[in-house]
Design a protein around this motif. Structure first.
Motif, PDB file in Angstrom:
ATOM      1  N   ALA A 221      -7.053   0.158  -9.576  1.00 52.33           N
ATOM      2  CA  ALA A 221      -5.664   0.594  -9.344  1.00 52.33           C
ATOM      3  C   ALA A 221      -4.943  -0.392  -8.436  1.00 52.33           C
ATOM      4  O   ALA A 221      -3.766  -0.706  -8.661  1.00 52.33           O
ATOM      5  N   GLY A 222      -5.638  -0.876  -7.412  1.00 51.59           N
ATOM      6  CA  GLY A 222      -5.015  -1.873  -6.543  1.00 51.59           C
ATOM      7  C   GLY A 222      -4.641  -3.132  -7.309  1.00 51.59           C
ATOM      8  O   GLY A 222      -3.528  -3.664  -7.155  1.00 51.59           O
ATOM      9  N   ASP A 223      -5.547  -3.611  -8.159  1.00 57.55           N
ATOM     10  CA  ASP A 223      -5.247  -4.798  -8.971  1.00 57.55           C
ATOM     11  C   ASP A 223      -4.084  -4.531  -9.925  1.00 57.55           C
ATOM     12  O   ASP A 223      -3.198  -5.378 -10.099  1.00 57.55           O
ATOM     13  N   TRP A 224      -4.099  -3.367 -10.551  1.00 56.59           N
ATOM     14  CA  TRP A 224      -3.031  -3.011 -11.512  1.00 56.59           C
ATOM     15  C   TRP A 224      -1.686  -2.953 -10.803  1.00 56.59           C
ATOM     16  O   TRP A 224      -0.681  -3.459 -11.324  1.00 56.59           O
ATOM     17  N   LEU A 225      -1.649  -2.342  -9.625  1.00 52.02           N
ATOM     18  CA  LEU A 225      -0.387  -2.222  -8.897  1.00 52.02           C
ATOM     19  C   LEU A 225       0.166  -3.602  -8.526  1.00 52.02           C
ATOM     20  O   LEU A 225       1.368  -3.863  -8.667  1.00 52.02           O
ATOM     21  N   ARG A 226      -0.696  -4.484  -8.068  1.00 59.57           N
ATOM     22  CA  ARG A 226      -0.234  -5.838  -7.715  1.00 59.57           C
ATOM     23  C   ARG A 226       0.308  -6.562  -8.945  1.00 59.57           C
ATOM     24  O   ARG A 226       1.354  -7.229  -8.869  1.00 59.57           O
ATOM     25  N   ARG A 227      -0.406  -6.427 -10.068  1.00 62.00           N
ATOM     26  CA  ARG A 227       0.061  -7.103 -11.285  1.00 62.00           C
ATOM     27  C   ARG A 227       1.403  -6.568 -11.762  1.00 62.00           C
ATOM     28  O   ARG A 227       2.164  -7.279 -12.431  1.00 62.00           O
ATOM     29  N   HIS A 228       1.695  -5.311 -11.452  1.00 67.75           N
ATOM     30  CA  HIS A 228       2.932  -4.690 -11.918  1.00 67.75           C
ATOM     31  C   HIS A 228       4.011  -4.670 -10.839  1.00 67.75           C
ATOM     32  O   HIS A 228       4.963  -3.891 -10.926  1.00 67.75           O
ATOM     33  N   GLY A 229       3.875  -5.518  -9.851  1.00 64.83           N
ATOM     34  CA  GLY A 229       4.968  -5.736  -8.912  1.00 64.83           C
ATOM     35  C   GLY A 229       4.979  -4.877  -7.671  1.00 64.83           C
ATOM     36  O   GLY A 229       5.901  -5.004  -6.845  1.00 64.83           O
ATOM     37  N   ALA A 230       4.013  -4.001  -7.483  1.00 65.02           N
ATOM     38  CA  ALA A 230       3.972  -3.186  -6.273  1.00 65.02           C
ATOM     39  C   ALA A 230       3.494  -4.032  -5.091  1.00 65.02           C
ATOM     40  O   ALA A 230       2.787  -5.023  -5.249  1.00 65.02           O
ATOM     41  N   THR A 231       3.883  -3.605  -3.897  1.00 60.91           N
ATOM     42  CA  THR A 231       3.438  -4.258  -2.664  1.00 60.91           C
ATOM     43  C   THR A 231       2.404  -3.367  -1.994  1.00 60.91           C
ATOM     44  O   THR A 231       2.663  -2.174  -1.782  1.00 60.91           O
ATOM     45  N   LEU A 232       1.243  -3.941  -1.661  1.00 56.08           N
ATOM     46  CA  LEU A 232       0.178  -3.186  -0.999  1.00 56.08           C
ATOM     47  C   LEU A 232      -0.028  -3.740   0.400  1.00 56.08           C
ATOM     48  O   LEU A 232      -0.268  -4.949   0.563  1.00 56.08           O
ATOM     49  N   ARG A 233       0.076  -2.885   1.384  1.00 59.68           N
ATOM     50  CA  ARG A 233      -0.150  -3.284   2.770  1.00 59.68           C
ATOM     51  C   ARG A 233      -1.357  -2.519   3.302  1.00 59.68           C
ATOM     52  O   ARG A 233      -1.228  -1.366   3.744  1.00 59.68           O
ATOM     53  N   VAL A 234      -2.525  -3.131   3.213  1.00 58.91           N
ATOM     54  CA  VAL A 234      -3.749  -2.506   3.703  1.00 58.91           C
ATOM     55  C   VAL A 234      -3.951  -2.865   5.170  1.00 58.91           C
ATOM     56  O   VAL A 234      -3.310  -3.784   5.696  1.00 58.91           O
ATOM     57  N   ALA A 235      -4.857  -2.114   5.812  1.00 61.15           N
ATOM     58  CA  ALA A 235      -5.085  -2.274   7.259  1.00 61.15           C
ATOM     59  C   ALA A 235      -3.758  -2.170   8.016  1.00 61.15           C
ATOM     60  O   ALA A 235      -3.495  -2.913   8.967  1.00 61.15           O
ATOM     61  N   SER A 236      -2.907  -1.260   7.573  1.00 62.61           N
ATOM     62  CA  SER A 236      -1.571  -1.105   8.152  1.00 62.61           C
ATOM     63  C   SER A 236      -1.313   0.377   8.393  1.00 62.61           C
ATOM     64  O   SER A 236      -0.924   1.111   7.474  1.00 62.61           O
ATOM     65  N   ARG A 237      -1.552   0.817   9.612  1.00 67.32           N
ATOM     66  CA  ARG A 237      -1.322   2.221   9.945  1.00 67.32           C
ATOM     67  C   ARG A 237       0.150   2.450  10.267  1.00 67.32           C
ATOM     68  O   ARG A 237       0.717   1.792  11.145  1.00 67.32           O
ATOM     69  N   VAL A 238       0.756   3.362   9.555  1.00 64.92           N
ATOM     70  CA  VAL A 238       2.159   3.691   9.786  1.00 64.92           C
ATOM     71  C   VAL A 238       2.266   4.489  11.087  1.00 64.92           C
ATOM     72  O   VAL A 238       1.594   5.512  11.264  1.00 64.92           O
ATOM     73  N   GLN A 239       3.121   4.014  11.976  1.00 64.52           N
ATOM     74  CA  GLN A 239       3.266   4.670  13.278  1.00 64.52           C
ATOM     75  C   GLN A 239       4.274   5.810  13.252  1.00 64.52           C
ATOM     76  O   GLN A 239       4.126   6.791  13.978  1.00 64.52           O
ATOM     77  N   ALA A 240       5.305   5.665  12.411  1.00 64.60           N
ATOM     78  CA  ALA A 240       6.340   6.709  12.363  1.00 64.60           C
ATOM     79  C   ALA A 240       7.141   6.559  11.085  1.00 64.60           C
ATOM     80  O   ALA A 240       7.211   5.482  10.488  1.00 64.60           O
ATOM     81  N   VAL A 241       7.720   7.674  10.674  1.00 60.65           N
ATOM     82  CA  VAL A 241       8.642   7.724   9.538  1.00 60.65           C
ATOM     83  C   VAL A 241       9.936   8.334  10.050  1.00 60.65           C
ATOM     84  O   VAL A 241       9.915   9.372  10.725  1.00 60.65           O
ATOM     85  N   SER A 242      11.052   7.694   9.742  1.00 58.93           N
ATOM     86  CA  SER A 242      12.332   8.212  10.239  1.00 58.93           C
ATOM     87  C   SER A 242      13.383   8.184   9.148  1.00 58.93           C
ATOM     88  O   SER A 242      13.303   7.399   8.198  1.00 58.93           O
ATOM     89  N   ARG A 243      14.350   9.047   9.310  1.00 54.06           N
ATOM     90  CA  ARG A 243      15.447   9.146   8.353  1.00 54.06           C
ATOM     91  C   ARG A 243      16.664   8.429   8.918  1.00 54.06           C
ATOM     92  O   ARG A 243      17.054   8.656  10.071  1.00 54.06           O
ATOM     93  N   GLU A 244      17.264   7.539   8.119  1.00 50.13           N
ATOM     94  CA  GLU A 244      18.481   6.851   8.522  1.00 50.13           C
ATOM     95  C   GLU A 244      19.485   6.955   7.382  1.00 50.13           C
ATOM     96  O   GLU A 244      19.356   6.268   6.361  1.00 50.13           O
ATOM     97  N   GLY A 245      20.446   7.839   7.544  1.00 50.58           N
ATOM     98  CA  GLY A 245      21.420   8.070   6.490  1.00 50.58           C
ATOM     99  C   GLY A 245      20.746   8.655   5.261  1.00 50.58           C
ATOM    100  O   GLY A 245      20.074   9.682   5.325  1.00 50.58           O
ATOM    101  N   HIS A 246      20.908   7.978   4.131  1.00 49.94           N
ATOM    102  CA  HIS A 246      20.298   8.450   2.891  1.00 49.94           C
ATOM    103  C   HIS A 246      18.971   7.744   2.592  1.00 49.94           C
ATOM    104  O   HIS A 246      18.440   7.892   1.497  1.00 49.94           O
ATOM    105  N   THR A 247      18.467   6.992   3.542  1.00 57.03           N
ATOM    106  CA  THR A 247      17.223   6.257   3.309  1.00 57.03           C
ATOM    107  C   THR A 247      16.184   6.609   4.371  1.00 57.03           C
ATOM    108  O   THR A 247      16.496   7.195   5.420  1.00 57.03           O
ATOM    109  N   TRP A 248      14.952   6.224   4.064  1.00 60.59           N
ATOM    110  CA  TRP A 248      13.825   6.430   4.973  1.00 60.59           C
ATOM    111  C   TRP A 248      13.351   5.080   5.482  1.00 60.59           C
ATOM    112  O   TRP A 248      13.340   4.096   4.743  1.00 60.59           O
TER     113      TRP A 248
END
Length: 436
Positions: A221-248
């Motif tokens: 799945a990781g290989d397929w996602l990369r081939r189809h244009g997705a961006t994968l950021r491994v070893a990357s712990r998200v610290q926070a999620v915030s809302r700004e207007g109509h976007t996250w």
């Protein structure tokens, strides 16, 4: 392998952030990319797969897993990323056979009919016990495999004999729900039975991994996602999620929608400032551990790739797998201890020693060419949520534009690979159908 049909493209491409690279997050990312969305996936670990992946050695898994033929969405997502289930999974008719050769063996064919055939020929049970199980099964079918939400599996099966409960219901329950029958949800148990028995030919089949778990979905799945244009950021712990207007905003990147596919603990942490009630409900979930004991016995082989074991206060494991019979290393075995809280409390070394003694005691002496020795004991202490009666699982929507995907969110399935995959796909459909 025929190419699977791709989902219909979404009317409006979105920028979708997926937090978590386990099976739920991978399913969400693959589904979103397939439907034309622009995806970035964040995974805190250095490797994809979550709780169902190979260990760093690439040989042993972070626990032994099985699938069944009814796991149709999992099989479909595997095909979509280029994995042929027939190559990586060994399909066998359901057989719950103990070391003495007794047990339930379903022949190939429609599961509902073959189940009745297998029950009537199951050795070791009286005619009354067999008819009692068939009668109960017919009652469950007449109930459309539903029951009061507060029933446990033990309550559902109280009319069955103690022997049928101990030799069939209890092992099935702990294998499917990872929760002992006296504390397990009968509603969820019946859902699994319904899909297996009414899912058509092959729905009840066992699908046993012939490759490390990472080769079943995470790496392809990781290989397929990369081939189809997705961006994968491994070893990357998200610290926070915030809302700004109509976007996250996630790690300084903007998204139209975000899928929280991290563990329930991580999802609760991230959701706390945004949806405290959802976060509290998620944080309140209780968990059951699973222990897998890997053993080696050179020259030994089981009569079947998987055998059911007799569990007791001194015998921890419910199932034993022969990796040599599954295309892996000959002489390597995996013993699974589900609902393992009493054993994790005793310690992993004690659990491994108890499994070793269990195998020597329960099998004929000539099965082991050399005494089985413990190679490694792997404990997943928060393997699954405790699937108890009347459990209120958190909903898929956390907040407008923020969605949860994991085997713990609201849904009919217990904490299984299929439950995770279904949740990932459902989250993508939900974010598409939400008001803009």
């Amino acid at each position: 392998m025929a190419a699977p049909a791709l989902p219909q493209r979404a009317a409006r491409p979105l920028r979708v952030g997926v937090i978590g690279g386990g099976w739920a997050g991978l399913a969400a990312a693959v589904e979103a990319v397939s439907r034309g969305h622009h995806v970035t996936l964040f995974e805190m670990a250095p490797r994809l797969g979550g709780r169902a992946r190979a260990l760093p050695d690439g040989v042993l898994d972070n626990g032994q897993h099985i699938l069944i033929g009814a796991y149709r969405q999992t099989l479909e997502i595997m095909r979509r990323v280029g994995v042929d289930p027939a190559q990586v999974l060994q399909r066998l008719p359901l057989a719950l056979v103990t070391p003495d050769g007794r047990g339930l063996r379903l022949p190939p064919g429609p599961p509902l009919a073959t189940f009745g055939w297998a029950v009537m020929r199951r050795p070791g049970w009286s005619l009354r016990e067999r008819l009692g199980l068939l009668g109960a099964s017919l009652r469950w079918a007449a109930m459309r495999f539903t029951c009061p939400a507060d029933w446990s599996v033990a309550t559902l099966c109280e009319s069955l004999s103690p022997r049928v409960r101990a030799e069939l219901i209890d092992p099935l329950c702990v294998a499917a729900l990872n929760t002992p029958a006296d504390r397990a949800s009968a509603t969820v148990f019946l859902c699994v039975l319904k899909d297996a028995l009414f899912g058509g030919a092959g729905a009840a089949d066992l699908l046993l991994p012939r490759r490390p778990l990472s080769a079943l979905l995470p790496e392809p799945a990781g290989d397929w996602l990369r081939r189809h244009g997705a961006t994968l950021r491994v070893a990357s712990r998200v610290q926070a999620v915030s809302r700004e207007g109509h976007t996250w905003l996630v790690q300084d990147e903007r998204f139209d929608a975000v899928v929280l596919a991290a563990s329930a603990t991580e999802a609760s942490r991230l959701a706390q400032p945004l949806a405290p009630q959802w976060a509290a409900q998620t944080a309140a979930l209780q968990y059951e551990p699973i222990v897998t004991v890997y053993l080696e016995s050179a020259g030994s082989r089981l009569p079947l790739p998987m055998l059911q074991l007799h569990e007791s206060d001194t015998a921890p494991a419910q199932f034993l797998f022969d990796h040599g019979a599954l295309g892996g290393t000959p002489g390597r075995f995996a013993a699974v201890v589900s609902g393992a809280a009493p054993w994790t409390a005793r310690g992993l070394q004690a659990t491994g020693e108890a499994v070793q003694a269990q195998l020597l005691r329960d099998f004929p002496a000539d099965i082991w060419r050399t005494p089985p020795s413990v190679k490694r004991v792997v404990a997943e202490r928060r393997a699954t949520f405790a699937c108890t009666p009347s459990l209120q699982r958190p909903p898929v929507q956390v907040a407008p534009g923020l969605w949860a995907a994991g085997d713990y969110v609201q849904g009919p399935y217990p904490a299984t690979l299929e439950g995770a995959v279904r949740a990932g796909i459902a989250a993508v459909h939900a974010l598409e159908n939400a008001p803009s």
